[in-house]
Design an enzyme around this catalytic site. Structure first.
Site, mmCIF file in Angstrom:
data_model
loop_
_atom_site.group_PDB
_atom_site.id
_atom_site.type_symbol
_atom_site.label_atom_id
_atom_site.label_comp_id
_atom_site.label_asym_id
_atom_site.label_seq_id
_atom_site.Cartn_x
_atom_site.Cartn_y
_atom_site.Cartn_z
ATOM 1 N N LYS A 115 0.923 -1.118 0.046
ATOM 2 C CA LYS A 115 0.084 -0.005 0.072
ATOM 3 C C LYS A 115 0.736 1.152 0.027
ATOM 4 O O LYS A 115 1.564 1.622 0.891
ATOM 5 C CB LYS A 115 -0.852 0.048 1.367
ATOM 6 C CG LYS A 115 -2.253 0.485 1.182
ATOM 7 C CD LYS A 115 -2.111 2.312 0.622
ATOM 8 C CE LYS A 115 -1.949 2.942 1.687
ATOM 9 N NZ LYS A 115 -1.467 4.422 1.506
ATOM 10 N N GLY A 117 -4.412 3.671 -2.340
ATOM 11 C CA GLY A 117 -5.776 3.951 -1.245
ATOM 12 C C GLY A 117 -4.993 4.909 -0.365
ATOM 13 O O GLY A 117 -4.077 5.102 -0.164
ATOM 14 N N GLY A 141 -4.703 1.301 4.033
ATOM 15 C CA GLY A 141 -3.484 0.889 4.971
ATOM 16 C C GLY A 141 -3.971 0.327 6.175
ATOM 17 O O GLY A 141 -3.259 -0.660 6.700
ATOM 18 N N CYS A 187 14.224 10.970 6.054
ATOM 19 C CA CYS A 187 14.157 10.765 7.391
ATOM 20 C C CYS A 187 15.453 10.618 8.138
ATOM 21 O O CYS A 187 15.249 11.058 9.496
ATOM 22 C CB CYS A 187 13.465 9.333 7.755
ATOM 23 S SG CYS A 187 13.747 8.041 6.668
HETATM 24 P P1 NAD Z 1 1.846 8.799 7.328
HETATM 25 O O1 NAD Z 1 2.477 8.201 8.437
HETATM 26 O O2 NAD Z 1 0.476 9.390 7.445
HETATM 27 O O3 NAD Z 1 1.895 7.861 5.893
HETATM 28 C C1 NAD Z 1 2.770 6.869 5.650
HETATM 29 C C2 NAD Z 1 2.137 5.669 5.184
HETATM 30 O O4 NAD Z 1 1.090 5.254 5.872
HETATM 31 C C3 NAD Z 1 1.404 6.333 3.813
HETATM 32 O O5 NAD Z 1 1.158 5.036 2.772
HETATM 33 C C4 NAD Z 1 -0.137 6.237 4.410
HETATM 34 O O6 NAD Z 1 -1.213 5.973 3.542
HETATM 35 C C5 NAD Z 1 -0.259 5.084 5.230
HETATM 36 N N1 NAD Z 1 -1.092 5.408 6.452
HETATM 37 C C6 NAD Z 1 -1.563 6.656 7.093
HETATM 38 N N2 NAD Z 1 -2.432 6.331 7.968
HETATM 39 C C7 NAD Z 1 -2.492 4.920 8.011
HETATM 40 C C8 NAD Z 1 -3.276 4.177 9.196
HETATM 41 N N3 NAD Z 1 -3.974 4.561 9.930
HETATM 42 N N4 NAD Z 1 -3.079 2.712 8.972
HETATM 43 C C9 NAD Z 1 -2.125 2.364 7.998
HETATM 44 N N5 NAD Z 1 -1.382 2.963 7.148
HETATM 45 C C10 NAD Z 1 -1.640 4.471 7.252
HETATM 46 O O7 NAD Z 1 2.828 10.183 6.876
HETATM 47 P P2 NAD Z 1 2.672 11.360 6.432
HETATM 48 O O8 NAD Z 1 1.030 11.916 6.707
HETATM 49 O O9 NAD Z 1 2.441 11.107 4.667
HETATM 50 O O10 NAD Z 1 3.624 12.284 6.810
HETATM 51 C C11 NAD Z 1 3.711 12.775 8.112
HETATM 52 C C12 NAD Z 1 4.907 12.935 8.533
HETATM 53 O O11 NAD Z 1 5.486 11.801 8.643
HETATM 54 C C13 NAD Z 1 5.840 13.758 7.909
HETATM 55 O O12 NAD Z 1 5.943 15.030 8.146
HETATM 56 C C14 NAD Z 1 6.957 13.129 8.629
HETATM 57 O O13 NAD Z 1 7.644 13.935 9.708
HETATM 58 C C15 NAD Z 1 7.028 11.892 8.655
HETATM 59 N N6 NAD Z 1 7.297 11.112 7.648
HETATM 60 C C16 NAD Z 1 8.401 10.235 7.987
HETATM 61 C C17 NAD Z 1 8.912 9.178 6.885
HETATM 62 C C18 NAD Z 1 10.205 8.269 7.055
HETATM 63 O O14 NAD Z 1 10.712 8.077 6.335
HETATM 64 N N7 NAD Z 1 10.436 8.111 8.281
HETATM 65 C C19 NAD Z 1 8.243 9.415 5.613
HETATM 66 C C20 NAD Z 1 7.236 10.052 5.295
HETATM 67 C C21 NAD Z 1 6.631 10.929 6.435
#
Ligand code: NAD
Length: 472
Positions: free
Chosen positions: A170, A201, A207, A279
């Site tokens: 996903k 999605g 997710g 990150c």
């Molecule tokens: P997020 O955690 O919401 O998204 C990451 C993934 O998780 C995406 O595929 C998303 O669709 C999925 N996801 C979201 N909610 C979920 C749920 N309840 N259950 C399962 N999967 C779910 O991150 P974001 O909103 O895209 O970014 C927010 C913050 O996260 C950024 O500002 C940053 O600080 C951090 N981030 C860190 C990394 C990293 O490499 N560690 C990468 C992206 C974002």
């Protein structure tokens, strides 16, 4: 604009069962690039069923069979380098030079590394009167973010397949197009139906359904701390394995006697690469108080070379951030830093000059940052460098370790032994010594709040194995 209403499930593209689509924006122009299916729990259900049905045979397949398929995936990644780079530039906004050198080339390097690793990997060993078997963990749910969209997919899917697991991926809402391209590459590689499946999605729908599915034996997640924590809690209730990569607030420590100009210049490049959306970026530069003003001046001068611009132009070094929410969030952090007393030496809260469209943030350097400030503690995920002063080595260790995170770091010293001694005191998973290069075969992952588990190399492969011992 293309609208894709299908998902890659069971070896082919099938109409999505979810309602509606997700519009993918070009962050440099704010124009719609494409729309992809907003998959739901029913799509996840059929993808997990396909993965489960394929699991036994794939898990029991010979190493040579899996090696042949992984080699074909590697060759597919090699053949599509230009398309990968262009796709990531379009949907993420990364400058094309960076997309080519990193977003396209790094996944290829990771896949190549796994082809070699698998060829030499022993799945059994003798321990006294036992034979220990390393067996596949089962069906893997891979949930990936947008910041290194293909690298994070490959770093999960390729070792999982090498281990004999089947996968449901996903990908992030903002960057589904490179994920669809990856599915095409996997399809061309001729994997048995159901071994790899893709469901695009919304995270809280598709997710969440994937993470919660009882037939998913291991969830490998990269993204925000909040979502990672929720997935970890849920996995605990289901006695399910989980790997979490949750970001960082990494410190780059310049010890007295190091090449200050080089250390600071490399730090600025490190933190502005990919618009600060890395990150493991060194978002905190720690300099001895006697060299502090000199370091701040070098950082300000280096930052001026990063002019935000059109990411499709080869000379552009800084593109936009991924979306409007991230832009506002990053600008909010810059504002919070200034309100808390940080000194602005480059960049700022306002939109960059000439950027009427696009989610651009000015490359920013904040000086006089103290450890109690929000900007010194929280992951900003944008082109913002915080510069802190330390009194002595113990103070530098205290500052470096003084956040909830522990993903990466850097140490610069006059000699390697001094740098290594300091690095060993850092509570963090990776440290680059005097600018040591990223190694795609070295284990990558966090201490403390940066997560659990390791990706890449042999350690990354072993995440997807479970262990059985037979006594004789
Ligand atoms: P997020 O955690 O919401 O998204 C990451 C993934 O998780 C995406 O595929 C998303 O669709 C999925 N996801 C979201 N909610 C979920 C749920 N309840 N259950 C399962 N999967 C779910 O991150 P974001 O909103 O895209 O970014 C927010 C913050 O996260 C950024 O500002 C940053 O600080 C951090 N981030 C860190 C990394 C990293 O490499 N560690 C990468 C992206 C974002």
């Amino acid at each position: 604009m293309e609208t894709y209403t299908d998902q890659y499930i069971g070896g082919g593209w099938r109409p999505s069962l979810g309602e509606g689509t997700i519009t993918v924006l070009n962050p440099a122009t704010e124009e719609a690039l494409a729309a992809v299916a907003a998959g739901d729990a029913a799509d996840v259900e059929s993808a997990v069923a396909a993965a489960r049905a394929a699991q036994r045979a794939w898990g029991a397949s010979s190493k040579e069979t899996r090696l042949a398929h992984l080699t074909a995936i590697r060759d597919g990644l090699a053949a599509h380098q230009e398309e990968i780079a262009a796709t990531v530039t379009a949907e993420l906004g990364a400058p094309i030079g960076f997309s080519t050198a990193v977003h396209a080339a790094l996944p290829l390097a990771v896949a190549s590394g796994y082809v070699e690793l698998l060829a030499g990997f022993e799945f059994t060993e003798r321990v006294g009167n036992s034979t220990v078997y390393r067996e596949p963990a089962g069906v893997v749910g891979a949930i990936t973010p947008w910041n290194y969209p293909l690298h994070q997919i490959v770093a999960k899917v390729v070792p999982a397949l090498a281990a004999g697991c089947t996968v449901v991926l996903k990908p992030a809402e903002d960057t589904p197009l490179v994920a669809r391209l990856f599915a095409r590459i996997v399809h061309e590689a001729g994997l048995p139906a159901g071994v790899f499946n893709l469901v695009t999605g919304i995270g809280s729908v598709a997710g969440a359904a994937l993470a919660a599915h009882p037939d998913v034996e291991l969830v490998s997640f990269t993204g925000s701390t909040a979502v990672g924590r929720a997935i970890g809690e849920q996995a605990g209730r289901g006695i399910k394995r989980v790997a979490l990569e949750l970001g960082g607030k990494s410190a780059n420590v310049v010890l007295p006697g190091a090449d200050l100009a080089r250390a600071v210049n490399v730090n600025v490049g490190n933190v502005f690469a990919n618009s600060g959306q890395t990150c493991s970026a060194w978002t905190r530069l720690l300099v001895h108080q006697d060299q502090y003003e000199e370091a701040v001046a070098i950082a300000a001068k280096a930052a001026a070379k990063y002019v935000p611009g059109d990411p499709t132009r080869p000379e552009t070094r800084l593109g936009p951030v991924v979306n409007a929410k991230q832009r506002d969030r990053v600008r909010g952090y810059i504002r919070a830093g200034l309100d808390a007393g940080a000194r602005l030496v480059a960049g700022g809260v306002d939109a960059p000059e000439g950027a009427e469209r696009g989610f651009f943030v000015r490359p920013t350097v904040l000086a006089d940052v103290t450890p109690d400030m929000t900007v010194a503690q929280e992951e900003i995920f944008g082109p913002v460098l915080c510069v802190l002063a330390y009194r002595d080595e113990d103070h530098a260790v205290e500052l470096a370790n003084g956040t909830d995170y522990g993903l990466a770091g850097g140490v610069w010293a006059a000699d390697e032994a001094t740098a290594v001694a300091f690095a060993r005191r850092m509570d963090t998973g990776q440290v680059d010594i005097n600018g040591g290069r990223f190694n795609p075969l070295a284990p990558f992952g966090g201490y403390k709040g940066s997560g659990v588990g390791r990706e890449l190399g042999r350690h990354g492969l072993e995440e997807f194995l479970r262990t059985k011992s037979l006594q004789f």
